[in-house]
Design a protein around this motif. Structure first.
Motif, mmCIF file in Angstrom:
data_model
loop_
_atom_site.group_PDB
_atom_site.id
_atom_site.type_symbol
_atom_site.label_atom_id
_atom_site.label_comp_id
_atom_site.label_asym_id
_atom_site.label_seq_id
_atom_site.Cartn_x
_atom_site.Cartn_y
_atom_site.Cartn_z
ATOM 1 N N ARG A 61 -28.276 -16.732 49.903
ATOM 2 C CA ARG A 61 -27.860 -15.770 48.881
ATOM 3 C C ARG A 61 -26.840 -16.360 47.922
ATOM 4 N N ARG A 62 -26.854 -15.826 46.707
ATOM 5 C CA ARG A 62 -25.961 -16.363 45.688
ATOM 6 C C ARG A 62 -24.751 -15.483 45.450
ATOM 7 N N SER A 63 -24.869 -14.233 45.843
ATOM 8 C CA SER A 63 -23.716 -13.356 45.638
ATOM 9 C C SER A 63 -22.663 -13.649 46.699
ATOM 10 N N PRO A 64 -21.446 -13.970 46.293
ATOM 11 C CA PRO A 64 -20.421 -14.281 47.298
ATOM 12 C C PRO A 64 -20.157 -13.109 48.223
ATOM 13 N N MET A 119 -11.375 -13.955 41.235
ATOM 14 C CA MET A 119 -12.352 -14.605 40.370
ATOM 15 C C MET A 119 -12.861 -13.637 39.314
ATOM 16 N N ALA A 120 -13.104 -12.448 39.774
ATOM 17 C CA ALA A 120 -13.633 -11.464 38.833
ATOM 18 C C ALA A 120 -12.615 -11.214 37.726
ATOM 19 N N ARG A 121 -11.354 -11.123 38.108
ATOM 20 C CA ARG A 121 -10.326 -10.886 37.098
ATOM 21 C C ARG A 121 -10.213 -12.045 36.138
ATOM 22 N N ARG A 122 -10.421 -13.207 36.694
ATOM 23 C CA ARG A 122 -10.312 -14.417 35.900
ATOM 24 C C ARG A 122 -11.553 -14.571 35.007
ATOM 25 N N GLY A 123 -12.545 -13.660 35.206
ATOM 26 C CA GLY A 123 -13.750 -13.691 34.385
ATOM 27 C C GLY A 123 -14.755 -14.721 34.832
ATOM 28 N N LEU A 124 -14.611 -15.185 36.049
ATOM 29 C CA LEU A 124 -15.572 -16.175 36.536
ATOM 30 C C LEU A 124 -16.808 -15.476 37.049
ATOM 31 N N PRO A 125 -17.971 -16.091 36.915
ATOM 32 C CA PRO A 125 -19.204 -15.474 37.397
ATOM 33 C C PRO A 125 -19.189 -15.354 38.913
ATOM 34 N N LEU A 126 -19.661 -14.217 39.398
ATOM 35 C CA LEU A 126 -19.704 -14.027 40.845
ATOM 36 C C LEU A 126 -21.032 -14.538 41.366
#
Lengths: 177, 633, 488, 480, 102
Positions: free
Chosen positions: E27-30, E85-92
């Protein structure tokens, strides 16, 4: 409890456990996956009960399904749509390799269990009714496994601090600026 | 006796060192004087030694004197030692005496050259080396002297180092001699293993006890050295080229002394050669072959010095012949007389060249009889001595050799005898061809401009200063009278003296002597007649164009060696460089390195940054680990 | 009434010292005013590490005989004590090293977690059963997960953290499952009990052993369980990378040795070979991978993988000599590793960007002290003389040869040869780039930022690196006393 | 203590030079002074050395790593004392040359040179295999930088090739050292016995073969000798290569008599091949350094022939020739450097005609060259003759190869001399190109004088190299 | 003990472990990867508890309890990271977190 009933419960729990496990892995939406994991945890709790681990079964439901999964769901909700990553991806080879590796590992463990089946796993020990009770577990935690108990708490503390540091760092930055 | 010999050895060395260290603090002339005086001092030392030896008897005349242990390894020791005995005493006298005269001559001849100091330092070095060679008390030291004279020869041939020809000739001489040195050294190695010593009387006494193969190999090794040093077939090609050096050098090194060192070695080490008779006969045969070949080639040469150089080769051929049949006394006798008359010829030729401002081509000479009357006489004496006309020095010594060949008999003896006689004819022809071309006929039409290797000299000196004339005169006298030291049927003081060191194997009867002389002189005169007739009619001695070309190319030995040795070696070296060194040795690591780097790149690519592959790697590794653990159990 | 178990407070004291420091630092994050927060936290952490080192020294001194405590929950012995000293000193050095690190806030948390991670490791090396083993491992791992990602403003830091958490969790799960299988095979958790259970050769036990081995190999970054290492080392704050490369490796190596020797002595013929293969794989992979690197931290990460190989050679000998070699080697290795990352950190702070090889150009001439130091560290890692790196390799090879693993010696030798290419490449960049390239390097010019704490760290690392060569015997005596506490 | 002083003095000097903020001339001068002091110290050591007595002398032994039997054990035998002597003299000349040439970054440069001196002396003095390894490797540290920083255009490739090659050998040696030490229970050379393990022997032998270098392990040589600063090239070919000979003499032969005997044919063949191969390549090399470099290869082959003759003559000859070659090679390289400094190139085609008007250069080069080609009477001739005589015992063919080498040596050396000195001045030689300056002469002359002195009395070295002047017995009994 | 033997429980645990491992690798979703990790830990827990029953020793159960806490801790940190990560705008997406590579 009758033998048949036990078997039926077992089958139900085991089936639920495996089914929900597969669902966790295969569902597209993390939200549903998380729900599937709750089901998984619940069916595991049933299996624990069958294995004379009442306290653990209770803890599983209360602590795990109750507290941890709520946190999970909360985060998923917080992230909203951003949590949706593609189901899988990358080279087909990689996917195939993952399947093969998992299957191979699984088969291997099963074979190992099969090897041990005859002698070691034949006859479980006789246990008293107090086996797995909160009292017995608690006693162990205060004697033999005192350190483990303490460390568990430290680990949780570290995790809490870590969660705070990671989750709130950005706000703090803004403050300092 | 020993002190005189040591003094004789060290005086020239001191001279060489003094000139080198003094550098520009002394004038050129002073350098020349130092060199001359030390060489004559050496002669004085030699005389002292000789007289002291004269006063002694028999075994007392031989004495080994060791200064210190020069080289030692394990139980093998080589001393810095000299052997003083009748043979070395004769050689010392010749080397220092003739050497002194020639160095003195150089004072005048080299005057004006801007590197005179260097010249005299080299000359002194040479005299020292040559004395070391003849006095050496063991074979290794002999080899040292042997090599050092080669070094001095190299330095002096290449003295005018701005001339490519001189440099090339010097290198050629050195390398040829290095080949000889190497075989010499190999011979010595064998002796070291067999006898564990190289001390001269001792090692020669052991020669009889050695196995036939070993002694033959040793003898071959020594012969190799001798052939190279004495410019005998097949290692002879360097000598004519060596005439690039100044003329006194040619006289001293390439006529009187160094090139005859091979003969000295044959005589000195005669027990070894006697134990290997095949090799000894080979030496005689090669000597005979050389004397013929050189005589033939000399017929067609145009360079005055080259003609004399070929005659030198030819005369040394006689000596080899003599040594090869065991006529040691006569070999040395001829060596001595040859030193006189050949030095004389060269020095006289030097006067001519000096006079003509460096001209060496006899086609541009002629009629010099008038301009250089005294030189003419000297040259004529030298030529006649060379041809062996009585009563000059060459007559006695050469005929004694031929008579010995006759006396040794057998197929070999007769062959050698015939070759020697034929050589006498050739000698007469080429020697007088030269004489006529230079001193008779009409002078060349144009006065020559300075050119050639010795162009530094100013033209028209006449017969030069006293320092040149006196040595020429002295040598003229010696060439005239020197032969009287051994008159067949009358007395043999010289050969008797030498035989204390090297007992002759053959002793011609007086009858054989006179018979031989008759034939030889006749043939010599026949040669003279041929030369005169050819000169008078303006023709050449060799008329066939094919033969002419072959002889002009010295029978193609240079070309042959070039094709056989030099070019293959150079090609091999080039091929090794191109095919082995650069691609394999130097680049193998590059390729290995590039391969490793590529592997590294591959590893880095596997490290894809994809988290899932990391987990996959762990899973697979766990699988394998468990599998192996459970399966191996 | 449940009887209160007797607790050996001295044995626990290093852990407690660090735990206390961690707690104080954490409180500082909340209670101390902003301007002195960092100083208080760092000071506390430093004090904690130094105190822990001292206490561990005392434990070392007072524990000639190994002792199992609290029904084999933990062990008090010299092996643990020596490892604790090393860990604590590394921690102290890292505190100094991190003083000037660019970080937006979170300073106090950083030091608190660093001390916590140190406490976890210090506890971990004394673990006596599978449960404390797992918990100790998780303790310091969780701290490290957070620390790796603590620079949340850097995407690389977060990415490294994510990778570390997930792959680390995967590794932990494998270790845990293996522990469960071993527990299943023997019914006990204590190491000595496992050995005494007489289950050798049992399929469950062996499968469990294999999985435990895998989990530990993951922590020591041995190939093929190493793949997280370069990414995490590169992304993490440099001071933390230094800590991980030295401390995590030390802790995991010591525990690997302890578990294998005390719990699975009967199966040593299996695990020695397995460790040998892992060592060889690490050597090959680490050294080859390093060849292609431009980023210096990443290069050093690969070098750390290859060093896992060298250290495992010593473990694979499964002998007292091997134990000595391991413990000796850990000292100069830790020093060189911390020192090298410290120099990288210095350059990083000077240039304010990740350090690649070309940004090292001319460093040797501009900053002679750091240049010489990095030079020495590189030579040491390559096993040159005048550094403890030589003796480390020598002892490890001796142990392997003694144990009959001559092939490992040869593999080690070949790997060292390959490693020269990149170690010397670093030196080459330090000193040998031609003039124009030197100017191309983004040199700030003038004096470097003043950073005495970092210079002290580098100096100390230098001293240990060279000192461990000159004074090899005293150090080896300590190592051998430590190794003697295991039942070889 | 004297031996330790010989090791420590240059190292301490190195630290001093590196630490003191002196001027360019100041630090170079200080380094030169230290190098001269080192020579003086060696003279004292030689004076105290009793050449007639057997055994190790001037020795010091301190336990270092007791549990493995590693000790700091140093001391000298006759042959190692001579090698060390050649080393300190050559280093003094090399450092003097660097002072003269004015190397950039003098503090670093001279510190490294002095450190190298110490490492080399330590190598020659080492009486413990591990100490030997340590010193052997320590030489590489400065060399890598010396070539890499101060070398010619392709110095980076050269230095990497050099180090990787030699380290490949050294690491095999490390494996061998480990195996030897572990099986013997001690690393001390005095305390250990002999071994009959062929693999361990090979580990040592290959390391030495690369360091020497012997054909075909010389891949690093052409580049390193051409790209290194000339005095470093001098040190490399003159001294560093001799550490391999010391290794052969002190470790490979006495400690492994049987494997050495079994494999001597291989080594002899390689050495012989190297002698011819190096000579041929020297003969075709297009530049001065190429000639000297390949002649070095040939000479190392020759010396190895002497060593593996395992015979009184061969061993003594090898030691003598090692000392000779050290001095000759250093003189030639320094002279090459002086010519290169004048003409800006070492290309033979661009040189020539320098003899006219430059008598000092001509004389010195001629003398050095003549000694290099082993003109009879020179000490090199003595060495070659001993080697030739010694190796004859292993087969006449080897002696013949040496003879061929003598002829080839004449060819390539004369080529070098003529190319520099003779015929017309080449394009790179100008009328005003200077003769040797007194300063330069003062650097080369001592080397040449040493050579001439040895030529007058080569027995000085050859008869005092091994205890009791009985090399074979010493090898078997005292060193083994 | 009635019902299925311990072996059966272990088989279930093995299957669960495999499923979890598959999820991590696939899976790719962390988030889902974290959930899969939980599956693996729970499989280990089941194993521990089953063996505890088999041996009649409570150590396994205690261990399992500790593991639960650890699992919770891991989740906390994992989620914290994901949030950061989400706050930092990185792709999940774990596949896109591959700027560190090579």
């Amino acid at each position: 409890m009758g033998e048949v009933l036990v078997w039926a419960v077992w089958l139900l729990a085991a089936g639920g456990c495996l089914g929900s496990g597969l669902a966790v892995v295969s569902l597209q939406n993390p939200f549903y996956s998380a729900l599937a994991l709750i089901a998984n945890l619940a069916s595991l709790a049933v299996l624990y009960l069958l294995l004379a681990a009442e306290f653990l079964a209770a803890a599983q439901v209360l602590v795990y399904a109750g507290a941890v999964m709520v946190m999970f769901l909360f985060v998923i909700a917080y992230l909203g749509g951003r949590a949706d990553a593609p189901w899988a991806g990358g080279p087909a080879l990689l996917r195939a390799a993952a399947l093969v590796a998992a299957a191979a590992l699984l088969a291997e463990v099963v074979v190992v269990l099969g090897l041990a089946w005859g002698d070691r796993l034949a006859e479980p020990a006789e246990v008293s009714a107090a086996f797995g009770s909160p009292a017995s577990i608690g006693e162990l935690f205060l004697t033999d496994h005192l350190l483990a108990f303490e460390i568990t708490s430290i680990v949780l503390l570290v995790a809490a601090v870590g969660g705070v540091v990671l989750g709130t760092a950005r706000e703090r930055e803004r403050e300092t600026r | 006796m020993v002190a005189g010999a040591w003094f004789c050895l060290l005086a020239p060395l001191a001279g060489a060192l003094a000139i080198t260290l003094a550098g520009e603090r002394i004038s050129r002339r002073q350098a020349g004087l130092v060199s001359t005086l030390t060489t004559f001092a050496a002669f004085g030392g030699a005389l002292v030694a000789f007289v002291a030896m004269w006063a002694r008897e028999g075994a007392e005349r031989e004495q080994l004197s060791t200064a210190y242990t020069w080289l030692a390894a394990g139980d093998f020791e080589v001393g810095l030692q000299i052997l003083v005995d009748p043979l070395s005493a004769v050689m010392m006298l010749v080397v220092s005496g003739v050497g002194g005269l020639i160095v003195w001559y150089s004072l005048g001849y080299m005057a004006g050259d801007d590197e005179e100091r260097r010249y005299f330092a080299y000359m002194s070095l040479f005299v020292f080396s040559m004395l070391l060679l003849v006095e050496a008390g063991n074979l290794l030291l002999l080899l040292v002297g042997w090599g050092l004279v080669g070094l001095a020869s190299y330095l002096l041939i290449g003295f005018w180092h701005h001339r490519p020809e001189a440099v090339a000739a010097a290198k050629k001489a050195f390398v040829m001699n290095a080949i000889g040195d190497a075989t010499f050294a190999l011979g010595l190695v064998l002796l070291v293993w067999q006898a564990r010593t190289l001390e001269l009387p001792a090692v020669l006494e052991e020669a009889d006890g050695l196995s036939g193969t070993i002694v033959t190999l040793v003898a071959l090794g020594l012969l190799g050295g001798a052939l190279a040093k004495s410019a005998q077939l097949p290692l002879h090609t360097w000598l004519p080229d060596a005439m690039e050096g100044p003329t006194p050098v040619s006289a001293l090194i390439h006529a009187a002394t160094m090139v005859t060192a091979g003969v000295y070695l044959l005589v000195r080490a005669h027990p070894i050669f006697e134990a290997a008779p095949d090799v000894q006969h080979l030496a005689a045969g090669l000597g005979a072959a050389t004397l013929l070949l050189a005589g033939l080639v000399a017929l067609v040469q145009w360079d005055i010095k080259r003609v004399i150089a070929y005659s030198t080769m030819s005369q040394i051929g006689y000596m080899f012949l003599a040594a090869g049949i065991g006529a040691y006394g006569f070999a040395i006798f001829h060596l001595v007389t040859h030193a006189f008359f050949k030095a004389l010829l060269f020095l006289a030729a030097g006067v001519v060249i000096h006079h003509l401002a460096g001209e060496q081509d006899i086609r541009r000479m002629g009629g010099l009889r008038a301009a250089l009357p005294r030189t003419h006489v000297a040259f004529l004496v030298g030529t006649a001595a060379l041809v062996g006309l009585p009563p000059l020095a060459g007559f006695w010594s050469k005929d004694a050799i031929l008579a010995s060949a006759l006396a040794s008999g057998g197929a070999l003896g007769w062959t050698l005898f015939s070759a020697g006689l034929l050589g006498a004819l050739l000698t007469g022809a080429y020697a007088f061809r030269l004489y006529y071309a230079v001193f008779h006929g009409a002078p060349p039409e144009v006065s020559p401009e300075p050119h050639g290797p010795e162009a530094a000299h100013e033209p028209a000196h006449g017969e030069g200063p006293l320092s040149m004339l006196v040595p020429v005169g002295a040598l003229t006298v010696l060439s005239t009278l020197g032969g009287l030291l051994s008159v067949p049927g009358v007395w043999h003081p010289f050969t008797h003296w030498v035989s204390e060191t090297a007992e002759a194997l053959v002793e011609p009867s007086t009858g054989e002597d006179y018979l031989t002389s008759l034939v030889a002189v006749t043939l010599g005169l026949a040669g003279l007649w041929l030369a005169r007739r050819a000169f008078a009619s303006g023709r050449q001695l060799v008329t066939s164009p094919v033969a002419w070309r072959a002889l002009e190319h010295k029978l193609y030995f240079d070309e042959l060696y070039d094709a056989l040795f030099y070019r293959p070696a150079a090609a091999l070296a080039g091929a090794l460089r191109r095919e082995v060194e650069e691609p394999v040795v130097e680049r193998s690591l590059d390729e290995l390195g590039a391969g490793t780097l590529e592997l590294g790149g591959g590893v880095a690519r596997v490290q894809s940054g994809l988290l899932r592959t990391y987990a996959l790697a762990v899973a697979l590794a766990v699988f394998v680990l468990v599998l192996v653990f459970v399966a191996v159990r | 009434m449940i009887p209160t178990p007797k607790v050996d407070w001295l044995a626990l004291s290093p852990t407690l010292a660090l735990l206390g420091a961690s707690g104080v630092a954490l409180l500082a994050a909340v209670l101390v005013p902003e301007w002195m927060r960092k100083a208080v936290a760092a000071g506390t952490a430093l004090a904690g590490f130094v105190l822990a080192a001292l206490l561990a020294g005392v434990v070392f001194d007072r524990s000639p005989d190994p002792q199992a405590l609290l029904s084999e929950s933990m062990t008090r012995d010299r092996l643990a004590a020596l490892a604790q000293v090393i860990l604590a000193l590394v921690g102290a050095a890292v505190v100094l090293l991190s003083w000037e690190e660019r970080r937006r806030g979170s300073h106090a948390e950083y030091y608190a977690l660093l001390a916590a991670a140190g406490a976890g490791m210090v506890f971990f090396v004394g673990a006596g059963n599978l449960m404390t083993l797992f918990l100790g491992l998780e303790w310091f791992s969780l701290s490290l997960y957070v620390l790796v990602a603590i620079d949340t403003e850097r995407a690389d830091s977060l990415e490294a953290g994510l990778k570390y958490v997930i792959v680390g969790g995967f590794g932990s799960a494998v270790l845990l499952f293996g522990s469960a299988l071993v527990y299943g095979a023997t019914g006990v958790l204590g190491f000595a009990q496992i050995a005494a259970a007489g289950a050798e050769g049992d399929a469950l036990l062996l499968a469990g052993l294999a999985m435990i081995l895998a989990g530990l190999a993951f922590k020591v970054s041995a190939a093929p369980f190493h793949m997280w290492t370069p990414d995490v080392y590169q992304g993490a704050p440099t001071s933390l990378t230094a800590f991980m490369s030295a401390a995590t490796k030390t802790a995991a190596m010591v525990v690997t040795l302890r578990v294998l020797v005390t719990a699975f002595p009967a199966d040593s013929d299996l695990w020695t070979v397995a460790l040998g293969v892992l060592a060889a794989a690490s050597l090959a992979w680490g050294n080859l991978g390093a060849l292609a690197q431009r980023d210096v931290k990443r290069l050093l990460a690969y070098s750390s993988i290859s060093h896992a190989g060298f250290l495992l050679i010593a473990v694979a000998a499964a002998s007292e000599r091997g134990g000595e070699a391991l413990l000796y080697y850990l000292v100069p290795y830790s020093a060189m590793s911390v020192g090298a990352f410290a120099v990288v950190a210095a350059r990083e702070r000077e240039l304010a960007r990740p350090v690649t090889l070309d940004s090292l150009a001319g460093l040797g001439w501009e900053r002679p002290f750091y240049g010489v130091a990095l030079w020495v560290f590189m030579l040491g890692m390559a096993g040159f003389p005048l550094t403890g790196g030589l003796f480390g390799k020598l002892f490890a090879f001796s142990a392997a040869y003694d144990a009959g693993d001559a092939w490992l010696v040869l593999v080690g030798v070949a790997a060292t040869l390959v490693s020269l290419a990149y170690y010397l490449n670093v030196v080459r960049w330090l000193y040998m780039r031609p003039g124009p390239e030197l100017r191309a390097a983004p040199v700030v010019g003038g004096a470097p930022p003043r950073d005495p704490a970092l210079a002290v760290t580098v100096g100390a690392a230098l001293a240990v690196t060279v000192g461990s060569f000159v004074l090899a015997q005293p150090l080896l005596d300590l190592a051998s006393a430590a190794a003697a506490s295991l039942p070889f | 203590m004297l031996t330790t002083a010989l090791i420590v003095l240059p190292v301490a000097g190195a630290l001093l030079v590196a630490a003191l903020p002196l001027t360019r001339v100041g630090s170079a001068g200080l380094a030169f002074l230290v190098a001269l002091l080192e020579v003086g110290l060696w003279v004292v050591a030689a004076a105290r050395f009793d050449f007639d007595a057997g055994g190790l002398q001037l020795g010091t032994t301190r336990e270092w790593v007791e549990s493995l039997g590693i000790s700091y054990a140093v001391g000298f035998y006759g042959f190692s004392l001579w090698l060390a002597g050649a080393a300190v003299i050559v280093f003094a000349a090399a450092i003097g040359y660097a002072l003269w040439a004015g190397r950039d970054r003098p503090r670093a440069y001279h510190a490294l040179m002095l450190f190298l001196t110490g490492a080399v002396v330590a190598t020659f003095a080492a009486q413990d295999v591990l100490l030997f390894y340590v010193a052997f490797e320590a030489m590489l540290i400065p060399l890598y930088v010396l070539v890499g920083v101060w070398g010619g255009e392709r110095r980076l490739v050269a230095t990497l090739t050099f180090v990787v090659y030699t380290m490949a050998g050294s690491l095999l040696m490390l494996a061998a050292v480990v195996a030897f030490g572990v099986t013997q229970g001690t690393f001390s050379l005095a305390g250990s016995g002999t071994s009959d393990n062929t693999w361990i022997f090979l580990g040592f032998a290959v390391a030495f073969a690369i360091k020497a270098p012997l054909f075909p392990f010389h891949g690093w040589l052409p580049l390193a000798y051409r790209q290194a600063p000339v005095e470093v090239a001098a040190v490399l070919s003159a001294i560093v290569s001799k550490t391999a000979i010391y290794g052969f003499l002190r470790i490979a032969l006495p400690k492994f008599p049987e494997p050495a005997d079994e494999l001597s044919v291989v080594i002899l063949l390689l050495a012989g091949a190297g002698l011819v191969y190096g000579s041929l390549l020297a003969f075709r090399a297009p530049d001065l350094r190429g000639i000297v470099a390949y002649s070095s290869l040939a000479q190392m082959g020759l010396i190895t022939l002497g060593v593996f003759a395992v015979d009184d003559l061969g061993l003594d000859g090898a030691v003598l020739q090692s000392v000779n070659h050290a001095l000759v090679s250093a003189s030639l390289f320094l002279l090459v450097g002086m010519v290169e400094r004048r003409c800006g190139t070492g290309d033979l085609a661009a040189l020539g005609g320098m003899a006219r008007g430059r008598p000092v250069l001509a004389t010195v080069l001629l003398v050095a060259g003549m000694i290099a080609l082993a003109v009879p009477g020179s000490t090199t001739f003595a060495g070659e003759f001993l080697i030739m005589a010694g190796v004859y015992g292993q087969g006449w063919g080897y002696a013949a190869i040496v003879a061929v080498g003598i002829v080839l040596a004449a060819m390539y050396t004369l080529r070098l001399i003529s190319a520099v000195l003779h015929v017309r001045p080449g394009p790179a030689v100008r009328e005003e190109t200077l003769d040797l300056r007194p300063g330069e002469l003062a650097l080369v002359l001592p080397l040449v004088v040493c050579l001439l002195g040895l030529s007058a009395w080569p027995a000085l070295v050859s008869q005092s190299s091994f205890p009791g002047n009985d090399p074979v017995r010493a090898l078997a009994e005292e060193l083994g | 003990m009635s019902g299925p033997g311990i072996g059966w429980y272990l088989i279930v645990a093995a299957l669960l472990f495999g499923t979890g491992a598959l999820g991590v690798m696939l899976r790719r979703s962390p988030l889902i990867v974290l959930l899969s990790l939980e599956l693996m830990l729970n499989a280990a827990n089941l194993t521990l508890i089953a063996f505890a029953r088999q041996h009649g020793s409570l150590d396994g159960q205690v261990f399992a309890l500790a593991v639960m806490a650890v699992a919770a801790a891991e989740v906390a940190i994992g989620l914290g990271l994901i949030v950061a990560m989400a706050r930092r705008g990185l792709p999940l997406d774990v596949d896109q977190a591959s700027s560190l590579r090579g």
